[in-house]
Design a protein around this motif. Sequence first.
Motif, short mmCIF file in Angstrom:
data_model
loop_
_atom_site.label_atom_id
_atom_site.label_comp_id
_atom_site.label_asym_id
_atom_site.label_seq_id
_atom_site.Cartn_x
_atom_site.Cartn_y
_atom_site.Cartn_z
N PRO A 198 0.83 -1.21 0.00
CA PRO A 198 0.00 0.00 0.00
C PRO A 198 0.85 1.25 0.00
CG PRO A 198 0.02 -1.02 2.17
CD PRO A 198 0.69 -1.98 1.25
N VAL A 199 0.31 2.32 -0.57
CA VAL A 199 1.03 3.59 -0.63
C VAL A 199 0.84 4.34 0.68
CG1 VAL A 199 1.25 5.79 -1.83
CG2 VAL A 199 0.76 3.70 -3.13
N GLN A 200 1.94 4.69 1.31
CA GLN A 200 1.90 5.44 2.56
C GLN A 200 2.64 6.75 2.37
OE1 GLN A 200 4.06 3.68 5.80
NE2 GLN A 200 3.20 5.05 7.34
N VAL A 201 1.96 7.86 2.61
CA VAL A 201 2.57 9.18 2.54
C VAL A 201 2.41 9.83 3.91
CG1 VAL A 201 2.55 11.45 1.44
CG2 VAL A 201 2.06 9.41 0.08
N THR A 202 3.52 10.27 4.48
CA THR A 202 3.49 10.83 5.83
C THR A 202 3.97 12.27 5.82
OG1 THR A 202 5.77 10.19 6.40
CG2 THR A 202 4.03 8.54 6.74
N ASP A 203 3.70 12.99 6.89
CA ASP A 203 4.24 14.33 7.05
C ASP A 203 5.76 14.27 7.11
OD1 ASP A 203 1.74 15.53 7.07
OD2 ASP A 203 1.57 15.50 9.27
N TYR A 204 6.39 15.38 6.77
CA TYR A 204 7.85 15.45 6.79
C TYR A 204 8.37 15.10 8.18
CZ TYR A 204 12.60 17.21 6.46
OH TYR A 204 13.97 17.31 6.49
N ASP A 205 9.41 14.29 8.21
CA ASP A 205 10.02 13.86 9.46
C ASP A 205 11.40 14.51 9.57
OD1 ASP A 205 11.21 12.52 11.59
OD2 ASP A 205 10.34 10.58 11.06
N THR A 206 11.61 15.29 10.61
CA THR A 206 12.90 15.98 10.78
C THR A 206 14.05 15.00 11.01
OG1 THR A 206 12.43 16.25 13.15
CG2 THR A 206 11.82 18.07 11.68
N ALA A 207 13.74 13.73 11.23
CA ALA A 207 14.79 12.73 11.40
C ALA A 207 15.36 12.25 10.07
CB ALA A 207 14.26 11.54 12.18
N TRP A 208 14.69 12.56 8.95
CA TRP A 208 15.13 12.03 7.66
C TRP A 208 16.54 12.48 7.27
CZ3 TRP A 208 9.80 13.01 4.94
CH2 TRP A 208 8.92 11.96 5.25
N PRO A 209 16.90 13.76 7.43
CA PRO A 209 18.28 14.14 7.06
C PRO A 209 19.34 13.37 7.83
CG PRO A 209 16.90 16.09 7.28
CD PRO A 209 16.11 14.95 7.81
N ALA A 210 19.14 13.19 9.14
CA ALA A 210 20.11 12.44 9.94
C ALA A 210 20.15 10.98 9.51
CB ALA A 210 19.76 12.55 11.42
N ARG A 211 18.98 10.44 9.15
CA ARG A 211 18.94 9.06 8.68
C ARG A 211 19.75 8.91 7.41
NH1 ARG A 211 13.04 7.18 8.78
NH2 ARG A 211 13.40 7.82 10.94
N PHE A 212 19.60 9.88 6.51
CA PHE A 212 20.40 9.83 5.27
C PHE A 212 21.89 9.90 5.58
CE2 PHE A 212 22.91 12.47 2.37
CZ PHE A 212 23.05 11.57 1.33
N LEU A 213 22.28 10.79 6.48
CA LEU A 213 23.71 10.92 6.79
C LEU A 213 24.29 9.62 7.32
CD1 LEU A 213 23.85 14.49 8.36
CD2 LEU A 213 24.62 13.79 6.08
N ALA A 214 23.50 8.91 8.14
CA ALA A 214 23.96 7.62 8.65
C ALA A 214 24.09 6.61 7.51
CB ALA A 214 23.00 7.11 9.72
N VAL A 215 23.09 6.60 6.63
CA VAL A 215 23.13 5.70 5.47
C VAL A 215 24.31 6.04 4.58
CG1 VAL A 215 21.92 5.15 3.32
CG2 VAL A 215 20.66 5.17 5.49
N ARG A 216 24.49 7.34 4.35
CA ARG A 216 25.60 7.79 3.50
C ARG A 216 26.94 7.36 4.08
NH1 ARG A 216 29.50 11.34 2.38
NH2 ARG A 216 29.50 12.37 0.34
N GLY A 217 27.09 7.49 5.38
CA GLY A 217 28.35 7.09 6.01
C GLY A 217 28.64 5.62 5.81
#
Length: 205
Positions: free
Chosen positions: A22-41
């Motif tokens: 199912p398609v789930q669309v949520t409000d912006y999560d301020t944790a997303w940038p930090a999550r990306f940085l961890a993934v990027r690392g």
Amino acid sequence: MTFAAGDPGENPWVHGKPRTLPVQVTDYDTAWPARFLAVRGDIAEALGAAALAIEHVGSTAVPGLRAKPVIDVDVIVADPEREEGYVPQLEALGYTLTVRERSWYGHRMLRHDSPEVNLHVFGPDCPEHIRHLMFRDWLREHPQDRQRYAQAKDTAKVGADNVPAYNQRKESVVRDVYAKIFASLGWLQAARESHSGQGTQVDAE
């Protein structure tokens, strides 16, 4: 400005077509940038110099924009066809090679379930990767288009029981945003002049 379609006869699924979610669309999560940085690392450490660029793309990369809660990452390598240079290293991090589209920019996609990540692999100077960056940066800098895109997402998810249907429903808005980006750079006018009225293909991703 030309959006390649790839070979419609190509089977992109490495391990078979995945189950429909199912398609789930949520409000912006301020944790997303930090999550990306961890993934990027993690990716940078695993691939080393093989990763020419690692970019946060898609809606989770745009502050304030509602999105599917999946981090989209573009990784640029010298040659996507040489999977031995990056796939085993990413699999060791828990990624699964899911999509192989040789006819569409040599695209590969690997998925990670926790955290949820769609990792897209392209080669240098890939038009699709460049468009991802342009679209992301435009929405970051133009709140009216960001709001319009958010509304298109809300409309598209109603009755959409899979991601392809959801993407198709918001395609016209994406196409219009790209046209505005190209026009702002003077590319549309230059293309019209160079092609003497033959027209320019402007399509959505």
